[in-house]
Design a protein around this motif. Structure first.
Motif, PDB file in Angstrom:
ATOM      1  N   THR A  97       0.844  -1.196   0.000  1.00 57.78           N
ATOM      2  CA  THR A  97       0.000   0.000   0.000  1.00 57.78           C
ATOM      3  C   THR A  97       0.876   1.243   0.000  1.00 57.78           C
ATOM      4  N   HIS A  98       0.218   2.392  -0.088  1.00 55.25           N
ATOM      5  CA  HIS A  98       0.868   3.675   0.167  1.00 55.25           C
ATOM      6  C   HIS A  98       0.112   4.360   1.303  1.00 55.25           C
ATOM      7  N   SER A  99      -0.182   3.588   2.349  1.00 58.38           N
ATOM      8  CA  SER A  99      -0.903   4.141   3.499  1.00 58.38           C
ATOM      9  C   SER A  99      -0.107   5.310   4.087  1.00 58.38           C
ATOM     10  N   THR A 100      -0.828   6.305   4.565  1.00 53.63           N
ATOM     11  CA  THR A 100      -0.245   7.627   4.821  1.00 53.63           C
ATOM     12  C   THR A 100       0.928   7.615   5.793  1.00 53.63           C
ATOM     13  N   HIS A 101       0.731   7.079   6.992  1.00 53.72           N
ATOM     14  CA  HIS A 101       1.772   7.209   8.017  1.00 53.72           C
ATOM     15  C   HIS A 101       2.955   6.285   7.766  1.00 53.72           C
ATOM     16  N   ALA A 102       2.678   5.060   7.333  1.00 52.51           N
ATOM     17  CA  ALA A 102       3.784   4.151   7.016  1.00 52.51           C
ATOM     18  C   ALA A 102       4.612   4.705   5.855  1.00 52.51           C
ATOM     19  N   GLY A 116       5.808   1.374  22.049  1.00 58.47           N
ATOM     20  CA  GLY A 116       4.706   1.023  22.936  1.00 58.47           C
ATOM     21  C   GLY A 116       4.329  -0.437  22.805  1.00 58.47           C
ATOM     22  N   THR A 117       3.383  -0.822  23.638  1.00 61.65           N
ATOM     23  CA  THR A 117       3.012  -2.228  23.716  1.00 61.65           C
ATOM     24  C   THR A 117       2.202  -2.704  22.509  1.00 61.65           C
ATOM     25  N   THR A 118       1.537  -1.797  21.808  1.00 59.79           N
ATOM     26  CA  THR A 118       0.833  -2.208  20.586  1.00 59.79           C
ATOM     27  C   THR A 118       1.829  -2.757  19.576  1.00 59.79           C
ATOM     28  N   HIS A 119       2.937  -2.072  19.410  1.00 62.01           N
ATOM     29  CA  HIS A 119       4.022  -2.524  18.536  1.00 62.01           C
ATOM     30  C   HIS A 119       4.570  -3.856  19.047  1.00 62.01           C
ATOM     31  N   ALA A 120       4.817  -3.940  20.358  1.00 59.56           N
ATOM     32  CA  ALA A 120       5.419  -5.142  20.940  1.00 59.56           C
ATOM     33  C   ALA A 120       4.485  -6.351  20.908  1.00 59.56           C
ATOM     34  N   ASP A 121       3.193  -6.127  20.788  1.00 62.47           N
ATOM     35  CA  ASP A 121       2.262  -7.244  20.621  1.00 62.47           C
ATOM     36  C   ASP A 121       2.522  -8.005  19.321  1.00 62.47           C
ATOM     37  N   LEU A 123       5.755  -7.351  17.205  1.00 65.88           N
ATOM     38  CA  LEU A 123       7.172  -7.430  16.862  1.00 65.88           C
ATOM     39  C   LEU A 123       8.013  -7.116  18.085  1.00 65.88           C
ATOM     40  N   THR A 124       9.250  -7.636  18.094  1.00 64.94           N
ATOM     41  CA  THR A 124      10.187  -7.304  19.178  1.00 64.94           C
ATOM     42  C   THR A 124      11.258  -6.327  18.707  1.00 64.94           C
ATOM     43  N   VAL A 125      11.159  -5.848  17.467  1.00 67.45           N
ATOM     44  CA  VAL A 125      12.174  -4.963  16.887  1.00 67.45           C
ATOM     45  C   VAL A 125      11.485  -3.774  16.220  1.00 67.45           C
ATOM     46  N   ASP A 126      12.277  -2.766  15.890  1.00 64.17           N
ATOM     47  CA  ASP A 126      11.775  -1.668  15.078  1.00 64.17           C
ATOM     48  C   ASP A 126      11.326  -2.211  13.718  1.00 64.17           C
ATOM     49  N   ILE A 127      10.331  -1.576  13.120  1.00 62.88           N
ATOM     50  CA  ILE A 127       9.929  -1.953  11.766  1.00 62.88           C
ATOM     51  C   ILE A 127      10.985  -1.423  10.804  1.00 62.88           C
ATOM     52  N   PRO A 128      11.658  -2.313  10.063  1.00 62.21           N
ATOM     53  CA  PRO A 128      12.814  -1.873   9.278  1.00 62.21           C
ATOM     54  C   PRO A 128      12.441  -1.072   8.050  1.00 62.21           C
ATOM     55  N   CYS A 129      13.326  -0.141   7.726  1.00 61.64           N
ATOM     56  CA  CYS A 129      13.221   0.599   6.472  1.00 61.64           C
ATOM     57  C   CYS A 129      14.403   0.185   5.605  1.00 61.64           C
ATOM     58  N   TYR A 186      -4.001  -7.932   7.586  1.00 60.30           N
ATOM     59  CA  TYR A 186      -3.947  -7.589   9.008  1.00 60.30           C
ATOM     60  C   TYR A 186      -2.623  -6.912   9.335  1.00 60.30           C
ATOM     61  N   ASN A 187      -1.523  -7.483   8.868  1.00 58.40           N
ATOM     62  CA  ASN A 187      -0.211  -6.901   9.149  1.00 58.40           C
ATOM     63  C   ASN A 187      -0.058  -5.521   8.533  1.00 58.40           C
ATOM     64  N   SER A 188      -0.651  -5.318   7.359  1.00 59.14           N
ATOM     65  CA  SER A 188      -0.601  -4.003   6.728  1.00 59.14           C
ATOM     66  C   SER A 188      -1.336  -2.966   7.563  1.00 59.14           C
ATOM     67  N   ALA A 189      -2.491  -3.348   8.108  1.00 58.72           N
ATOM     68  CA  ALA A 189      -3.254  -2.430   8.963  1.00 58.72           C
ATOM     69  C   ALA A 189      -2.516  -2.147  10.266  1.00 58.72           C
ATOM     70  N   VAL A 190      -1.910  -3.175  10.850  1.00 55.18           N
ATOM     71  CA  VAL A 190      -1.113  -2.988  12.074  1.00 55.18           C
ATOM     72  C   VAL A 190       0.053  -2.045  11.802  1.00 55.18           C
ATOM     73  N   LEU A 191       0.732  -2.254  10.697  1.00 51.47           N
ATOM     74  CA  LEU A 191       1.863  -1.392  10.340  1.00 51.47           C
ATOM     75  C   LEU A 191       1.441   0.067  10.244  1.00 51.47           C
ATOM     76  N   GLU A 192       0.335   0.330   9.576  1.00 47.27           N
ATOM     77  CA  GLU A 192      -0.129   1.711   9.445  1.00 47.27           C
ATOM     78  C   GLU A 192      -0.481   2.306  10.801  1.00 47.27           C
ATOM     79  N   GLU A 193      -1.143   1.543  11.663  1.00 51.31           N
ATOM     80  CA  GLU A 193      -1.542   2.070  12.964  1.00 51.31           C
ATOM     81  C   GLU A 193      -0.333   2.311  13.866  1.00 51.31           C
ATOM     82  N   VAL A 194       0.624   1.400  13.859  1.00 48.61           N
ATOM     83  CA  VAL A 194       1.837   1.581  14.661  1.00 48.61           C
ATOM     84  C   VAL A 194       2.638   2.779  14.141  1.00 48.61           C
ATOM     85  N   ALA A 195       2.683   2.954  12.820  1.00 50.51           N
ATOM     86  CA  ALA A 195       3.365   4.114  12.237  1.00 50.51           C
ATOM     87  C   ALA A 195       2.704   5.408  12.698  1.00 50.51           C
TER      88      ALA A 195
END
Length: 233
Positions: A97-102, A116-121, A123-129, A186-195
């Protein structure tokens, strides 16, 4: 009746979730669904608005990017999907996607820090770029090289695609994947929300710290560890 009806329907349903979840505008995104036994995947046709899609309009492509069925050109990102399916054998669906925040984090060429814990639910690492693509790759087979750009980043960081199911491509946008097309969405939506959460947190407090290790472990393991207790058994 097509022998690929199951994955065409799966790809169609997953693609239709993107506008429902607010992850795309116009035609800015695509989902694919794989059939490992047949060595093919179904993907959205290029440039077709979501309201005009049907399961029949999905295009069938093999892992070497040969079109096997479909009346329209497949997504311009098809070669990236094909390469990831070919090299990462345990994924069943891919979302771009080209979701806005990600996408904003990708344009800033920054990993999304685990704050925060939403991210940690998840992944245990930063989302890589993944790094900015060099000129030789851009001038070559660009979408094919985008797949290698992602794979090379994971190799360099020592990440596995089974544990980290999302990535940003610098100056481009996010990709996510999963064992099924539904999990990839689901992962795409999580990524956008965590971003979005990370962006807002740093607006409120620019020096906000990363989440401490004990909380990362606690929140990840309660969902994913051998003693996980989230949800129903």
């Amino acid at each position: 009746m097509s022998q690929y009806n199951d994955i065409k329907q799966a790809a169609y349903e997953a693609n239709m979730q993107l506008p429902e979840l607010g992850l795309v505008l116009f035609t800015f995104g695509n989902v694919s669904a794989v059939d490992r036994a047949k060595g093919v995947f179904a993907i959205k046709p290029s440039g077709v608005p979501y309201q005009q899609l049907t399961s029949e309009s999905m295009v069938i492509v093999d892992f070497d990017n040969h079109i096997l069925e479909g009346k329209m050109r497949p997504s311009s990102d098809t070669k990236t999907h094909a390469l990831l399916y070919k090299h990462w054998e345990n994924i069943g669906g891919i979302v771009h996607t080209h979701s806005t925040h990600a996408t904003a984090w990708a344009q800033a060429q920054r990993d999304i820090p685990i704050m925060g814990t939403t991210h940690a639910d998840h992944l245990t690492v930063d989302i890589p770029c993944a790094k900015v693509m060099d000129d030789a790759r851009i001038a070559g087979d660009y979408e094919h090289e985008t797949g290698f750009q992602i794979i090379d980043e994971f190799k360099e960081r020592g990440y596995t695609y089974e544990e980290v199911e999302m990535v940003l491509v610098a100056n481009h946008a996010p990709f996510s994947w999963g064992k099924t097309p539904e999990k990839a969405v689901y992962n795409s939506a999580v990524l956008e929300e965590v971003a979005r959460m990370a962006y807002l947190s740093l607006q409120i407090r620019p020096d906000a710290p990363r989440l401490k290790d004990s909380l990362i472990r606690k929140h990840y393991e309660r969902k994913h560890g051998k003693d996980a207790y989230y949800g129903q058994s």
